[in-house]
Design a protein around this motif. Structure first.
Motif, PDB file in Angstrom:
ATOM      1  N   SER A 100     -43.707  38.538  29.610  1.00 20.27           N
ATOM      2  CA  SER A 100     -43.037  40.512  29.725  1.00 20.27           C
ATOM      3  C   SER A 100     -42.442  40.213  31.284  1.00 20.27           C
ATOM      4  O   SER A 100     -41.424  40.692  31.445  1.00 20.27           O
ATOM      5  CB  SER A 100     -44.149  40.931  29.659  1.00 20.27           C
ATOM      6  N   LYS A 101     -43.239  38.964  31.797  1.00 17.75           N
ATOM      7  CA  LYS A 101     -42.528  38.908  33.610  1.00 17.75           C
ATOM      8  C   LYS A 101     -40.954  39.329  33.472  1.00 17.75           C
ATOM      9  O   LYS A 101     -40.474  39.475  34.218  1.00 17.75           O
ATOM     10  CB  LYS A 101     -42.988  37.703  34.018  1.00 17.75           C
ATOM     11  N   TYR A 102     -40.576  38.087  32.592  1.00 14.00           N
ATOM     12  CA  TYR A 102     -39.082  37.523  31.898  1.00 14.00           C
ATOM     13  C   TYR A 102     -38.081  39.709  31.778  1.00 14.00           C
ATOM     14  O   TYR A 102     -37.301  39.510  32.504  1.00 14.00           O
ATOM     15  CB  TYR A 102     -38.846  37.153  31.240  1.00 14.00           C
ATOM     16  N   ARG A 103     -39.336  39.631  31.017  1.00 18.06           N
ATOM     17  CA  ARG A 103     -38.074  41.147  30.635  1.00 18.06           C
ATOM     18  C   ARG A 103     -38.510  42.160  32.178  1.00 18.06           C
ATOM     19  O   ARG A 103     -37.109  42.357  32.453  1.00 18.06           O
ATOM     20  CB  ARG A 103     -38.789  41.518  29.356  1.00 18.06           C
ATOM     21  N   ALA A 104     -39.373  42.030  32.349  1.00 23.15           N
ATOM     22  CA  ALA A 104     -39.222  43.029  33.721  1.00 23.15           C
ATOM     23  C   ALA A 104     -38.723  42.306  35.159  1.00 23.15           C
ATOM     24  O   ALA A 104     -38.110  43.654  35.682  1.00 23.15           O
ATOM     25  CB  ALA A 104     -40.777  43.049  34.261  1.00 23.15           C
ATOM     26  N   ALA A 105     -38.414  41.503  35.162  1.00 22.03           N
ATOM     27  CA  ALA A 105     -37.078  41.160  35.949  1.00 22.03           C
ATOM     28  C   ALA A 105     -35.576  41.550  35.841  1.00 22.03           C
ATOM     29  O   ALA A 105     -34.545  40.790  36.626  1.00 22.03           O
ATOM     30  CB  ALA A 105     -37.596  39.646  36.508  1.00 22.03           C
ATOM     31  N   GLY A 106     -35.643  40.908  33.587  1.00 22.67           N
ATOM     32  CA  GLY A 106     -34.735  41.695  33.904  1.00 22.67           C
ATOM     33  C   GLY A 106     -33.497  39.951  33.947  1.00 22.67           C
ATOM     34  O   GLY A 106     -32.222  40.130  33.694  1.00 22.67           O
ATOM     35  N   ILE A 107     -34.208  38.983  33.529  1.00 21.51           N
ATOM     36  CA  ILE A 107     -33.483  37.554  33.455  1.00 21.51           C
ATOM     37  C   ILE A 107     -34.031  36.953  32.490  1.00 21.51           C
ATOM     38  O   ILE A 107     -35.056  36.928  31.468  1.00 21.51           O
ATOM     39  CB  ILE A 107     -34.167  36.771  34.744  1.00 21.51           C
ATOM     40  N   ALA A 108     -33.117  36.144  31.726  1.00 21.94           N
ATOM     41  CA  ALA A 108     -33.621  35.218  30.813  1.00 21.94           C
ATOM     42  C   ALA A 108     -34.734  34.372  30.590  1.00 21.94           C
ATOM     43  O   ALA A 108     -34.857  33.985  31.385  1.00 21.94           O
ATOM     44  CB  ALA A 108     -32.126  34.217  30.416  1.00 21.94           C
ATOM     45  N   ASP A 109     -35.148  34.850  28.927  1.00 19.55           N
ATOM     46  CA  ASP A 109     -36.845  34.109  28.991  1.00 19.55           C
ATOM     47  C   ASP A 109     -36.242  32.902  28.446  1.00 19.55           C
ATOM     48  O   ASP A 109     -36.153  32.556  27.165  1.00 19.55           O
ATOM     49  CB  ASP A 109     -37.071  34.779  27.683  1.00 19.55           C
ATOM     50  N   THR A 110     -36.596  31.614  29.049  1.00 19.42           N
ATOM     51  CA  THR A 110     -36.261  30.805  28.640  1.00 19.42           C
ATOM     52  C   THR A 110     -38.002  29.590  28.364  1.00 19.42           C
ATOM     53  O   THR A 110     -37.786  28.971  28.306  1.00 19.42           O
ATOM     54  CB  THR A 110     -35.974  29.718  29.865  1.00 19.42           C
ATOM     55  N   MET A 111     -38.530  30.764  27.927  1.00 13.09           N
ATOM     56  CA  MET A 111     -39.697  30.162  27.510  1.00 13.09           C
ATOM     57  C   MET A 111     -40.075  29.891  25.959  1.00 13.09           C
ATOM     58  O   MET A 111     -39.846  29.868  25.192  1.00 13.09           O
ATOM     59  CB  MET A 111     -41.847  30.925  27.660  1.00 13.09           C
ATOM     60  N   PRO A 112     -40.974  28.256  25.980  1.00 14.80           N
ATOM     61  CA  PRO A 112     -40.610  27.045  24.414  1.00 14.80           C
ATOM     62  C   PRO A 112     -40.913  28.497  23.340  1.00 14.80           C
ATOM     63  O   PRO A 112     -41.721  28.965  24.102  1.00 14.80           O
ATOM     64  CB  PRO A 112     -41.466  26.709  24.553  1.00 14.80           C
ATOM     65  N   ASP A 113     -40.551  28.799  21.674  1.00 12.14           N
ATOM     66  CA  ASP A 113     -41.510  29.207  21.197  1.00 12.14           C
ATOM     67  C   ASP A 113     -42.613  28.072  21.294  1.00 12.14           C
ATOM     68  O   ASP A 113     -41.580  27.857  19.410  1.00 12.14           O
ATOM     69  CB  ASP A 113     -40.106  29.537  20.073  1.00 12.14           C
ATOM     70  N   GLU A 114     -43.459  28.038  21.142  1.00 17.43           N
ATOM     71  CA  GLU A 114     -44.445  27.487  21.234  1.00 17.43           C
ATOM     72  C   GLU A 114     -45.696  27.591  21.161  1.00 17.43           C
ATOM     73  O   GLU A 114     -45.795  28.439  22.029  1.00 17.43           O
ATOM     74  CB  GLU A 114     -44.053  25.829  21.185  1.00 17.43           C
TER      75      GLU A 114
END
Ligand code: SF4
Ligand code: SF4
Length: 298
Positions: free
Chosen positions: A257-271
């Motif tokens: 949600s922090k990536y969405r809030a900042a409007g930047i690409a979410d790079t977190m691994p889907d793990e």
């Protein structure tokens, strides 16, 4: 001499010993895929939008003179944003926020001294981020002001900094919290954007200087969690005499949600988060080689 600050968190318990106040600076030389403070990647101020709080009333679109906000569909054109703050003030839901404000060390000091009574638990002030050593001169002054007042200090660093930056801050630093994000240089570059040559070199020098260091190791499935990585870390750390503890930080994907809030690409691994048995197996590799406490963080 200013430091861009994303947040000041009070009464923290996991950023060094005792009860602490933690200052999160903005700006980082690394870009870890699993970064859980993406609002700290850029040193510049940013408009954050918390979509879960938005009621869709359209007030922000009304007050913004740059036409950044659209309510249907809900979009924000940050390229036009002047960070004037009108939409933040106008939003009655608290869905908008400007993250990033410059502070001088002198201006930070009274904010940190508010919690001086709590530091008597053996705690103090931690500067984290982002990378505090991007602002070595200002952090040095801040830590020296804290030391003058008997407050203990901790530097939470990714290690990707010049040795000169370390040398400036160390005389006023009681503990260094140092991240090891992987031992294989090429995997490290894939995961963080840079190899680990300078990072490990700095850690080695901290050991030579006898600086107390607590190691932080994020355990991220598929990125840095192999047996070989932990065996290499154990061999390396066995040669650093001033390491006082190693803490394993299990990966969690809670920061999306922090990536969405900042409007930047979410790079977190889907793990998934590594389970207890797996973490114990990796801790066991370290314990076989190292005498200091090895702790799995919750
Ligand atoms: S901070 Fe100002 S310019 Fe930026 S979106 Fe809000 S009102 Fe518009
Ligand atoms: S003013 Fe706040 S609640 Fe209303 S649309 Fe804008 S962000 Fe959403």
């Amino acid at each position: 001499m200013k430091i861009p600050i994303a947040a000041i968190r009070r009464l923290t318990l996991h950023d060094g010993p005792g009860t602490r106040t933690t200052v999160f600076v903005k700006g980082c030389p690394l870009h870890c895929r699993w970064c859980h403070n993406p609002e700290c990647l850029s040193a510049r101020p940013q408009l954050l939008f918390h979509d879960n709080l938005c009621a869709g009333c359209g007030k922000c679109a009304t007050v913004c003179t740059e036409g950044c906000h659209s309510v249907s569909p809900r979009t924000i054109d940050r390229s036009r944003c002047r960070l004037c703050g009108k939409c933040v003030d106008g939003c009655w839901c608290g869905a908008l926020e400007i993250c990033g404000r410059d502070y001088t060390p002198e201006a930070l000091l009274p904010l940190l001294m508010r919690d001086a009574d709590f530091y008597e638990s053996g705690g103090g002030v931690t500067v984290s981020g982002g990378e505090p050593l991007l602002y070595a001169e200002a952090v040095t002054l801040l830590f020296s002001l804290l030391h003058e007042r008997g407050i203990r200090t901790a530097l939470d660093t990714c290690g990707e900094a010049s040795w000169e930056a370390f040398e400036a801050v160390l005389p006023f630093t009681d503990l260094v919290l140092f991240d090891i994000k992987g031992m294989d240089p090429e995997r490290h570059r894939e995961n963080t954007g840079r190899d680990n040559g300078r990072i490990l070199g700095n850690l080695h020098r901290l050991g030579e200087r006898g600086v107390p260091v607590e190691i932080r190791m994020p355990v991220v499935p598929g990125c840095n969690d192999s047996e070989g990585e932990f065996e290499a870390a154990a061999r390396f750390l066995a040669r650093i005499p001033s390491v006082v503890a190693v803490r394993l930080l299990p990966y969690r994907s809670l920061a999306r949600s922090k990536y969405r809030a900042a409007g930047i690409a979410d790079t977190m691994p889907d793990e998934p988060t590594p389970d207890k048995a797996f973490l114990e197996s990796r801790a066991a590799i370290l314990r076989r080689n190292l005498a200091m406490p090895i702790q799995i963080m919750s």
